[in-house]
Design an enzyme around this catalytic site. Structure first.
Site, PDB file in Angstrom:
ATOM      1  N   HIS A  92      15.817  -2.549  -8.560  1.00 11.65           N
ATOM      2  CA  HIS A  92      14.388  -2.637  -8.907  1.00 11.65           C
ATOM      3  C   HIS A  92      13.875  -1.255  -9.334  1.00 11.65           C
ATOM      4  O   HIS A  92      13.342  -0.511  -8.503  1.00 11.65           O
ATOM      5  CB  HIS A  92      13.577  -3.071  -7.688  1.00 11.65           C
ATOM      6  CG  HIS A  92      13.805  -4.477  -7.262  1.00 11.65           C
ATOM      7  ND1 HIS A  92      13.099  -5.532  -7.777  1.00 11.65           N
ATOM      8  CD2 HIS A  92      14.666  -4.999  -6.359  1.00 11.65           C
ATOM      9  CE1 HIS A  92      13.498  -6.657  -7.210  1.00 11.65           C
ATOM     10  NE2 HIS A  92      14.453  -6.355  -6.342  1.00 11.65           N
TER      11      HIS A  92
ATOM     12  N   CYS B 189      16.551  -7.579 -11.113  1.00 12.48           N
ATOM     13  CA  CYS B 189      17.138  -8.257  -9.976  1.00 12.48           C
ATOM     14  C   CYS B 189      17.397  -9.734 -10.293  1.00 12.48           C
ATOM     15  O   CYS B 189      18.363 -10.037 -10.980  1.00 12.48           O
ATOM     16  CB  CYS B 189      16.289  -8.052  -8.728  1.00 12.48           C
ATOM     17  SG  CYS B 189      17.281  -8.178  -7.231  1.00 12.48           S
TER      18      CYS B 189
ATOM     19  N   GLU C  55      11.308  -0.504 -10.789  1.00 14.16           N
ATOM     20  CA  GLU C  55       9.844  -0.390 -10.700  1.00 14.16           C
ATOM     21  C   GLU C  55       9.381   0.394  -9.477  1.00 14.16           C
ATOM     22  O   GLU C  55       8.304   0.984  -9.480  1.00 14.16           O
ATOM     23  CB  GLU C  55       9.182  -1.778 -10.730  1.00 14.16           C
ATOM     24  CG  GLU C  55       9.435  -2.685  -9.522  1.00 14.16           C
ATOM     25  CD  GLU C  55      10.679  -3.568  -9.667  1.00 14.16           C
ATOM     26  OE1 GLU C  55      11.595  -3.180 -10.410  1.00 14.16           O
ATOM     27  OE2 GLU C  55      10.726  -4.634  -9.021  1.00 14.16           O
TER      28      GLU C  55
ATOM     29  N   THR D 136     -27.675  -1.799   2.979  1.00 14.27           N
ATOM     30  CA  THR D 136     -26.880  -0.949   3.877  1.00 14.27           C
ATOM     31  C   THR D 136     -26.592  -1.614   5.219  1.00 14.27           C
ATOM     32  O   THR D 136     -25.852  -1.061   6.026  1.00 14.27           O
ATOM     33  CB  THR D 136     -27.614   0.389   4.157  1.00 14.27           C
ATOM     34  OG1 THR D 136     -28.819   0.088   4.860  1.00 14.27           O
ATOM     35  CG2 THR D 136     -27.934   1.123   2.878  1.00 14.27           C
TER      36      THR D 136
ATOM     37  N   ASP E 274       0.824  -1.219   0.000  1.00 10.19           N
ATOM     38  CA  ASP E 274       0.000   0.000   0.000  1.00 10.19           C
ATOM     39  C   ASP E 274       0.856   1.267   0.000  1.00 10.19           C
ATOM     40  O   ASP E 274       0.453   2.291  -0.534  1.00 10.19           O
ATOM     41  CB  ASP E 274      -0.913   0.039   1.230  1.00 10.19           C
ATOM     42  CG  ASP E 274      -2.150  -0.810   1.007  1.00 10.19           C
ATOM     43  OD1 ASP E 274      -2.702  -0.742  -0.104  1.00 10.19           O
ATOM     44  OD2 ASP E 274      -2.550  -1.521   1.941  1.00 10.19           O
TER      45      ASP E 274
HETATM   46  N1  GLN Z   1      17.321 -13.754  -4.795  1.00 10.29           N
HETATM   47  C1  GLN Z   1      18.200 -12.845  -5.419  1.00 10.29           C
HETATM   48  C2  GLN Z   1      19.130 -12.189  -4.420  1.00 10.29           C
HETATM   49  O1  GLN Z   1      18.905 -12.267  -3.258  1.00 10.29           O
HETATM   50  C3  GLN Z   1      17.423 -11.787  -6.175  1.00 10.29           C
HETATM   51  C4  GLN Z   1      16.629 -10.897  -5.277  1.00 10.29           C
HETATM   52  C5  GLN Z   1      15.519 -10.193  -5.996  1.00 10.29           C
HETATM   53  O2  GLN Z   1      15.192 -10.540  -7.116  1.00 10.29           O
HETATM   54  N2  GLN Z   1      14.906  -9.216  -5.343  1.00 10.29           N
HETATM   55  O3  GLN Z   1      20.097 -11.567  -4.803  1.00 10.29           O
END
Ligand code: GLN
Length: 548
Positions: free
Chosen positions: A515, A391, A517, A199, A84
């Site tokens: 990451h 990752c 994202e 309701t 969230d």
């Molecule tokens: N498992 C892998 C690591 O620990 C990749 C981690 C991930 O994708 N967030 O490096």
């Protein structure tokens, strides 16, 4: 999307608090309702922040299985938090810190540590007042210096776990001036078999709230459709709120429409009047319309992106779905995500992988699904399909290249195979002695240096980037030489750590140890995702289809 305005916080006014509770059942979209209210207040010129309360005993979300709670969202300070918080960052356009996620575990941990240190001077330490004081302190601290703080109480009213938080909320309400505090209760308004809006569940959950000394100021009814006037009147009558304090939040196609829907209902205006903010708000005509323009724009077509993961649950990859959406908004296309199960890559899933215009391999932990991910990488590499590895998806690209191009037989990540002859991905040197699973990773925002004149420098339009991390393993320095002079280039580094990879002879083959994202926002899409869609749209066939 606009970020929040420069704070024009008025110390005379102090912070305003909007608490949001949920009734009847969980999963109603309480967080999205809360974040949408925040977005509208930000559009009206206020500096809005948020606190998410999670009534579980985990100190943070880091150790939680994505099947139960969806993805673990990572903040810039390395906080591993409830997804969230990701919605709040995306809706409000702000970066938050771990202090904005209060869990039962965090509150108790702090109080118990203080008790051990003797801070309570021999007193009996109790839920009331010690835990409730700790909860209130955390909320006030997170809100400090902002015009408005939205506090979402996770769970459903009536849960045992939520009790200390609701008691803290009750005390909070009595300590604040009326004009500085507002309680919004989000409930479900179902249909009866003969199509009538009911309701009763709302009445019951408000009764439950009242029994613990809380009276909602605003009621938001989640329903398939808009609430009928008679439904609103009935809720108002039975729940003791004015009729114009009852709002609909009907189902919409996309969560980004929710701010538009509740704005039409007048929720923001009501809240601003009630909190004495109306006079300070930017006039209707001058309000920031960027969000509306962005999310209602006409798109020129649709692209299919395969997501090759192991959790068949959209929430487990929420930020990736959102980042693809943001890139789509920027490139004016709808992104259709095709789910490909890396663990059970049967014919149907393989077919879908091949149908896709681009491929994303997300992050993950453990060995399950790694073989399927490696196959997806190979397919993308050999067939010039635009590829983004995040990752674990970055690590799998390294493994695949080591095996199939460099000829390092049996190469793997030590995470999937501790006895591999070629651990091209291995545990971080400083992490050899992991005892606790909580908080042992390289987490949060770290800077990456980008090699000039590479795809990475083009994608980021810069020679550095700062992105969020969450990993234990990384490219093993002992194998750097094997990659030297090959087609696989590590174009982003942080000291001795490999952070970005690309393939010279491929239209778009991009991997990031971080990451990206988590920093993607509507109107501020993440560069590697935009790059992926650009590469997809550069495919001539598709260009015709999509009319770019
Ligand atoms: N498992 C892998 C690591 O620990 C990749 C981690 C991930 O994708 N967030 O490096």
């Amino acid at each position: 999307m606009p970020t929040n305005p420069e704070t024009h916080y008025d110390p005379e006014m102090g912070e305003k608090f909007i608490f949001v509770t949920g009734g009847v059942m969980s999963g109603l979209g309480k967080g999205i309702t809360a974040a949408s209210t925040g977005r509208l207040l930000a559009n009206a010129g206020f500096d809005v922040t948020a606190v998410k309360i999670d009534p579980y005993l985990n100190v943070d979300a880091g150790t939680m299985n994505p099947y139960q709670h969806g993805e673990v969202y990572v903040l810039k300070d390395g906080g591993e938090v409830d997804l969230d918080l990701g919605n709040y960052e995306r809706f409000l356009g702000v970066d938050m810190t771990s202090d904005h996620n209060v869990t039962t575990g965090k509150a108790y941990k702090n109080v118990i540590e203080k008790e051990r240190a003797g801070d309570y001077l021999g007193k009996t330490v109790q839920i009331i007042p010690h835990i409730t004081d700790e909860i209130k302190r955390r909320i006030r601290e997170a809100a400090e210096g902002h015009d408005v703080c939205i506090v979402e109480v996770g769970g459903t009213v009536g849960d045992i776990e939520s009790m200390p938080f609701l008691e803290a909320l009750r005390q909070f309400a009595t300590e604040q001036d009326d004009e500085d505090f507002l309680l919004t209760h989000v409930t479900l308004v179902p249909y009866s078999k003969n199509g009538e809006q009911k309701t009763k569940p709302t009445q019951h959950s408000v009764k439950e709230l009242r029994s613990i000394g809380l009276q909602p100021d605003v009621l938001v009814g989640r329903c398939d459709d808009e609430l009928e006037p008679a439904t609103k009147e009935k809720i108002a009558l039975f729940c003791d709120v004015p009729t114009d304090a009852v709002f609909s939040n009907p189902d919409v196609e996309d969560i980004y429409y929710v701010p538009l829907v509740v704005e039409e209902e007048g929720l923001d205006e009501y809240v601003m009047h009630r909190l004495g903010l109306a006079e300070r708000a930017i006039s209707d005509a001058e309000r920031d319309n960027e969000w509306r323009e962005l999310v209602t724009q006409e798109t020129k077509g649709e692209v299919d992106i395969a997501l090759v993961g192991k959790y068949a649950l959209e929430d487990a990859y929420m930020s990736i779905h959102e980042a693809l959406k943001h890139a789509g908004l920027e490139k004016n296309v709808d992104v259709n995500v095709l789910w490909v199960d890396a663990d059970e890559m049967d014919d149907a899933h393989e077919e879908r992988l091949k149908e896709a215009d681009g491929i994303v391999v997300p992050g993950g932990f453990g060995s399950r699904g790694t073989q399927g991910k490696i196959e997806a990488v190979r397919y993308a590499r050999e067939n010039d399909v635009p590829y983004l590895g995040l990752c674990l998806g970055f690590q799998m690209a390294v493994v695949e290249y080591a095996r199939n191009v460099l000829g390092l037989e049996g190469a793997n990540t030590a995470e999937a195979d501790a006895d591999t002859p070629h651990p091209v991905i291995d545990i971080l040197p400083e992490q050899y002695e992991i005892e606790d699973m909580g908080g042992t990773m390289r987490l949060g925002a770290h800077e990456t240096e980008i090699e000039p004149n590479t795809l990475a420098s083009e994608v980021y339009g810069a020679t550095e980037c700062t992105e969020r991390h969450r990993h234990r393993y990384e490219v093993n320095p002992e194998y750097f030489d094997d990659f030297d002079g090959s087609d696989l280039v590590f174009s982003g580094r942080a000291g001795n750590r490999m952070e970005i990879l690309e393939l010279d002879s491929h239209p778009y083959f991009f991997g990031t140890q971080f990451h990206p994202e988590f920093r993607s926002r509507p109107g501020r899409a993440s560069p590697p995702f935009v790059g992926l869609l650009e590469a997809v749209l550069n495919d001539t066939e598709l260009r015709e289809e999509v009319e770019v």
